[in-house]
Design a protein around this motif. Structure first.
Motif, PDB file in Angstrom:
ATOM      1  N   TYR A 187       5.499  16.842 -45.826  1.00 52.29           N
ATOM      2  CA  TYR A 187       4.123  17.032 -46.293  1.00 52.29           C
ATOM      3  C   TYR A 187       3.443  15.699 -46.610  1.00 52.29           C
ATOM      4  O   TYR A 187       2.281  15.477 -46.249  1.00 52.29           O
ATOM      5  CB  TYR A 187       4.087  17.951 -47.516  1.00 52.29           C
ATOM      6  CG  TYR A 187       2.684  18.107 -48.052  1.00 52.29           C
ATOM      7  CD1 TYR A 187       1.696  18.700 -47.266  1.00 52.29           C
ATOM      8  CD2 TYR A 187       2.322  17.618 -49.300  1.00 52.29           C
ATOM      9  CE1 TYR A 187       0.389  18.811 -47.712  1.00 52.29           C
ATOM     10  CE2 TYR A 187       1.020  17.726 -49.758  1.00 52.29           C
ATOM     11  CZ  TYR A 187       0.059  18.321 -48.967  1.00 52.29           C
ATOM     12  OH  TYR A 187      -1.232  18.420 -49.405  1.00 52.29           O
ATOM     13  N   THR A 198       2.232  14.253 -43.408  1.00 51.45           N
ATOM     14  CA  THR A 198       1.223  14.940 -42.595  1.00 51.45           C
ATOM     15  C   THR A 198       0.039  15.431 -43.409  1.00 51.45           C
ATOM     16  O   THR A 198      -1.026  15.688 -42.856  1.00 51.45           O
ATOM     17  CB  THR A 198       1.842  16.193 -41.940  1.00 51.45           C
ATOM     18  OG1 THR A 198       2.366  17.016 -43.001  1.00 51.45           O
ATOM     19  CG2 THR A 198       2.956  15.842 -40.983  1.00 51.45           C
ATOM     20  N   ASN A 199       0.257  15.638 -44.732  1.00 55.57           N
ATOM     21  CA  ASN A 199      -0.771  16.244 -45.577  1.00 55.57           C
ATOM     22  C   ASN A 199      -1.245  17.575 -45.057  1.00 55.57           C
ATOM     23  O   ASN A 199      -2.431  17.902 -45.142  1.00 55.57           O
ATOM     24  CB  ASN A 199      -1.969  15.312 -45.713  1.00 55.57           C
ATOM     25  CG  ASN A 199      -1.672  14.257 -46.727  1.00 55.57           C
ATOM     26  OD1 ASN A 199      -1.485  14.574 -47.888  1.00 55.57           O
ATOM     27  ND2 ASN A 199      -1.562  13.030 -46.273  1.00 55.57           N
ATOM     28  N   ASP A 200      -0.345  18.319 -44.485  1.00 58.71           N
ATOM     29  CA  ASP A 200      -0.751  19.550 -43.822  1.00 58.71           C
ATOM     30  C   ASP A 200       0.377  20.578 -43.975  1.00 58.71           C
ATOM     31  O   ASP A 200       1.349  20.558 -43.222  1.00 58.71           O
ATOM     32  CB  ASP A 200      -1.004  19.202 -42.340  1.00 58.71           C
ATOM     33  CG  ASP A 200      -1.474  20.389 -41.547  1.00 58.71           C
ATOM     34  OD1 ASP A 200      -1.326  21.519 -42.012  1.00 58.71           O
ATOM     35  OD2 ASP A 200      -1.980  20.167 -40.427  1.00 58.71           O
ATOM     36  N   GLU A 212      -1.927  27.800 -40.507  1.00 63.86           N
ATOM     37  CA  GLU A 212      -2.842  26.755 -40.987  1.00 63.86           C
ATOM     38  C   GLU A 212      -3.853  27.345 -41.978  1.00 63.86           C
ATOM     39  O   GLU A 212      -4.036  26.845 -43.088  1.00 63.86           O
ATOM     40  CB  GLU A 212      -3.599  26.186 -39.776  1.00 63.86           C
ATOM     41  CG  GLU A 212      -4.173  24.822 -39.954  1.00 63.86           C
ATOM     42  CD  GLU A 212      -3.086  23.753 -39.908  1.00 63.86           C
ATOM     43  OE1 GLU A 212      -3.129  22.889 -40.784  1.00 63.86           O
ATOM     44  OE2 GLU A 212      -2.199  23.805 -39.029  1.00 63.86           O
ATOM     45  N   PRO A 215      -8.184  20.425 -44.968  1.00 65.83           N
ATOM     46  CA  PRO A 215      -7.056  19.732 -45.587  1.00 65.83           C
ATOM     47  C   PRO A 215      -7.552  18.714 -46.612  1.00 65.83           C
ATOM     48  O   PRO A 215      -8.718  18.314 -46.582  1.00 65.83           O
ATOM     49  CB  PRO A 215      -6.373  19.028 -44.411  1.00 65.83           C
ATOM     50  CG  PRO A 215      -7.317  19.082 -43.273  1.00 65.83           C
ATOM     51  CD  PRO A 215      -8.291  20.172 -43.541  1.00 65.83           C
ATOM     52  N   THR A 244      -3.963  10.286 -38.862  1.00 61.78           N
ATOM     53  CA  THR A 244      -3.851  11.225 -39.968  1.00 61.78           C
ATOM     54  C   THR A 244      -3.441  10.433 -41.195  1.00 61.78           C
ATOM     55  O   THR A 244      -2.382   9.824 -41.213  1.00 61.78           O
ATOM     56  CB  THR A 244      -2.753  12.276 -39.696  1.00 61.78           C
ATOM     57  OG1 THR A 244      -2.927  12.753 -38.387  1.00 61.78           O
ATOM     58  CG2 THR A 244      -2.805  13.401 -40.695  1.00 61.78           C
ATOM     59  N   GLN A 290       1.160  22.761 -40.831  1.00 59.13           N
ATOM     60  CA  GLN A 290       2.029  22.111 -39.847  1.00 59.13           C
ATOM     61  C   GLN A 290       3.483  22.107 -40.329  1.00 59.13           C
ATOM     62  O   GLN A 290       4.407  22.423 -39.573  1.00 59.13           O
ATOM     63  CB  GLN A 290       1.539  20.675 -39.639  1.00 59.13           C
ATOM     64  CG  GLN A 290       2.117  20.013 -38.407  1.00 59.13           C
ATOM     65  CD  GLN A 290       1.674  18.535 -38.324  1.00 59.13           C
ATOM     66  OE1 GLN A 290       0.665  18.148 -38.915  1.00 59.13           O
ATOM     67  NE2 GLN A 290       2.424  17.719 -37.620  1.00 59.13           N
TER      68      GLN A 290
END
Ligand code: AMP
Length: 599
Positions: free
Chosen positions: A233, A236-238, A38, A50, A263, A241
């Protein structure tokens, strides 16, 4: 992981402008990352939150200067001199730490998580003694930092990392690091056995890489892998993860990621059509034609009675719109949903107002109830992404809109976007005129059988607006004023973007900006927004980080060799600040070229 290892990668990334090389370096780093995925994926992009998290590091250069002064004992003037010489506080920090380190020995090894935590704390500290606490956190890092570590700590703190790792590079690197890459797409170095994208020679032992003929089938397979990582992605925009799932569960793990209300996901964007024929050709007929409201995009998430609102920048604005939250709780008949729509200002007479009238509500943190009364809004919903645990992203638009209609109890303040389904241009034009007469910007024409593609301007919907629409440009520089304006930045250098997100200058604006704050957007307000973003200064001209997006009206677009865009605006004037628009969504060179051709 030791921070030093991340810094080694930063240096390699900085030394090349080639995207394929960068992809390889990032993938090697990710492969050796264990439990701090992360932090590493965020720090690679110079972030500690994020993209949907509204918190920013927000530390001004002056304060960083002070932290350097505390950590190295070098006096402020000397630091300033070095900064002027290098033009980069990060490089100055490296030099100063080097000088100091000849006198002392390093005691500790900085870890990635220590650096990450301290920088994140800087953003979180509030209340009394804030400045001192921030200084202490950064000075603590600098005191243990080796010269190159200091360079990147400073750049990260100033939110100006400049190693060029965009979302595309991270996506490709995750694919390369963790998925089963088809054989003919990549090269393996015969000597060091490292896998890298097709480049001429090995990045480590400079051995020539074998020339492999790419198979069309492999290319298709590879594109599917990239798409799976991108989809994961977008949901989740992460990247942390996504990388962890790719590493531990592979492709099937990525394909099974679920949307989670709470989220935010990236919103789908639309292209601009040249006219009705072009619009129908691009989306197919019959198509859905809807009012294009001039408000701001809002994404609402509901879960077990909890409702959250996000802007298109994925910033949370739940607290700013209590009336919208009440309407959703009353009039959306579900406890588990993600829906997409527009919040629009409305006059006492019930006419839609342009975005600028309600833009201040987005940032407003106090006297919210007064705002609700003074600047009333209505909501129009146009899409649905999730309902009762079911992911609707792959369902056709007509189905998503039906599902949406099924859960809204409509009233004047709160309903689905006005829509007709037609294949007839004359009907479309009448609807467009009706929309404009009500104070809207134009219409959206949408493909009925298209999925919802988060984050991309895919052309599943197109907008029809009048041609002399303002351009959305970002401020990349400014000049201090003269005489009574000398306290203010008074002439603002504007840029559009090319397809790789590079900023291309296309002139300056000073018109339409007021001297008095009561009259509208003022020089004072812009100066306050830009001061913390200043990167360098020469002869009264400052360069700033591209962050502040302006909507700019103009008479005409002209060719101009003096600017990197190759175009300039005749009589540009400020319409409004677009605080809801991220830099990634400013006007593109392509749009400018199209507008130039059209005029
Ligand atoms: P633009 O900001 O010019 O790229 O136009 C796209 C924006 O129009 C979207 O992001 C929405 O905020 C807004 N919009 C207004 N009405 C609609 C609608 N009916 N469907 C989709 N987007 C809409």
């Amino acid at each position: 992981m030791h921070y030093e290892k991340l810094v080694e990668t930063y240096e390699k990334l900085e030394s090349t402008s080639k995207r394929l090389d960068k992809t390889h370096y990032v993938s090697e780093l990710l492969k050796s990352t264990t439990d701090d995925m992360e932090e590493i994926t965020l720090l690679l992009q110079g972030k500690v939150f994020p993209s949907y998290d509204e918190r920013k590091i927000g530390m001004a250069s002056k304060l960083v200067l002070k932290a350097l002064n505390i950590a190295t004992g070098t006096d402020a003037d000397q630091i300033m001199k070095s900064w002027k010489k290098t033009g980069d506080l990060g490089n100055s920090a490296a030099e100063l730490i080097k000088e100091k380190s000849q006198k002392t020995l390093f005691q500790t090894n900085l870890s990635v998580s220590k650096v990450f935590t301290n920088i994140q704390k800087v953003a979180l500290i509030e209340g009394q003694g804030t400045v001192d606490k921030k200084l202490k956190l950064i000075a603590e890092l600098l005191t243990s930092a080796k010269p190159l570590e200091a360079k990147y700590i400073i750049r990260t703190v100033l939110e100006d990392l400049r190693v060029g790792v965009g979302d595309g590079t991270l996506r490709d690197a995750i694919t390369l690091a963790f998925l089963d890459i088809p054989e003919t797409i990549f090269s393996k170095c015969p000597r060091c056995q490292k896998l890298m994208p097709k480049i001429a020679s090995c990045l480590y032992c400079t051995e020539d890489l074998p020339k492999i003929k790419e198979s069309g089938e492999d290319r298709v397979k590879y594109n599917l892998l990239l798409e799976a990582v991108q989809n994961a992605y977008d949901m989740t925009n992460d990247f942390g993860q996504v990388a962890t799932i790719a590493k531990t569960k592979g492709l099937s793990g990525l394909q099974n990621i679920q949307l989670s209300p709470e989220t935010p996901i990236k919103v789908m964007l639309y292209q601009k059509a040249k006219g009705w024929e072009d619009a129908f050709e691009r989306v197919g007929t019959p198509a859905a034609v809807e009012y294009k409201y001039d408000g701001f995009r809002v994404q609402a998430h509901g879960k077990d009675g909890n409702v959250k609102l996000f802007t298109r920048r994925l910033e949370e604005v739940t607290k700013q719109f209590p009336e919208v939250i009440n309407w959703i709780k009353q009039d959306i008949q579900s406890n588990d949903f993600i829906i997409d729509g527009e919040i629009i200002g409305i006059s006492k007479q019930g006419k839609f107002l342009p975005f600028q009238n309600i833009s201040q509500r987005i940032k407003r943190k106090h006297e919210i109830e007064k705002m609700v009364k003074d600047l009333p809004v209505v909501v129009r919903w146009f899409d649905l992404m999730e309902l009762e645990g079911k992911n609707y992203l792959k369902e056709p638009y007509s189905e998503r809109r039906n599902a949406l209609a099924g859960i809204i109890k409509e009233n004047d303040n709160f309903k689905a976007a006005e829509q007709i389904i037609t294949d007839d241009i004359a009907t479309g034009v009448t609807f467009y005129e009706e929309s404009i007469a009500k104070g809207n910007e134009g219409v959206m024409v949408k493909k009925l059988d298209a999925p919802y593609k988060p984050g991309s301007r895919v052309g599943y919907g197109v907008k029809i607006k009048s041609t002399m629409d303002p351009l959305d440009l970002v401020i990349v520089g400014a000049e201090w004023g003269k005489g009574k304006r000398s306290e203010w930045l008074s002439s603002f250098i504007l840029a559009c973007q090319d397809e790789n997100g590079n900023m291309l200058e296309m002139g300056r604006v000073g018109t339409g900006i007021k001297e008095k704050a009561e009259e509208g957007t003022s020089f004072g307000e812009l100066t306050k927004l830009l001061e913390p973003l200043i990167l360098s200064e020469e002869n009264k001209v400052v360069k700033v980080k591209p962050k502040i997006v302006l909507s700019i009206e103009y008479e005409e677009i002209q060719r101009s060799p003096s600017y990197s865009a190759g175009y300039a605006l005749r009589f540009p004037r400020l319409k409004e600040i677009r605080i809801d628009k991220p830099v990634s969504e400013i006007s593109t060179l392509h749009e400018v070229e199209d507008l130039y051709e059209e005029q």
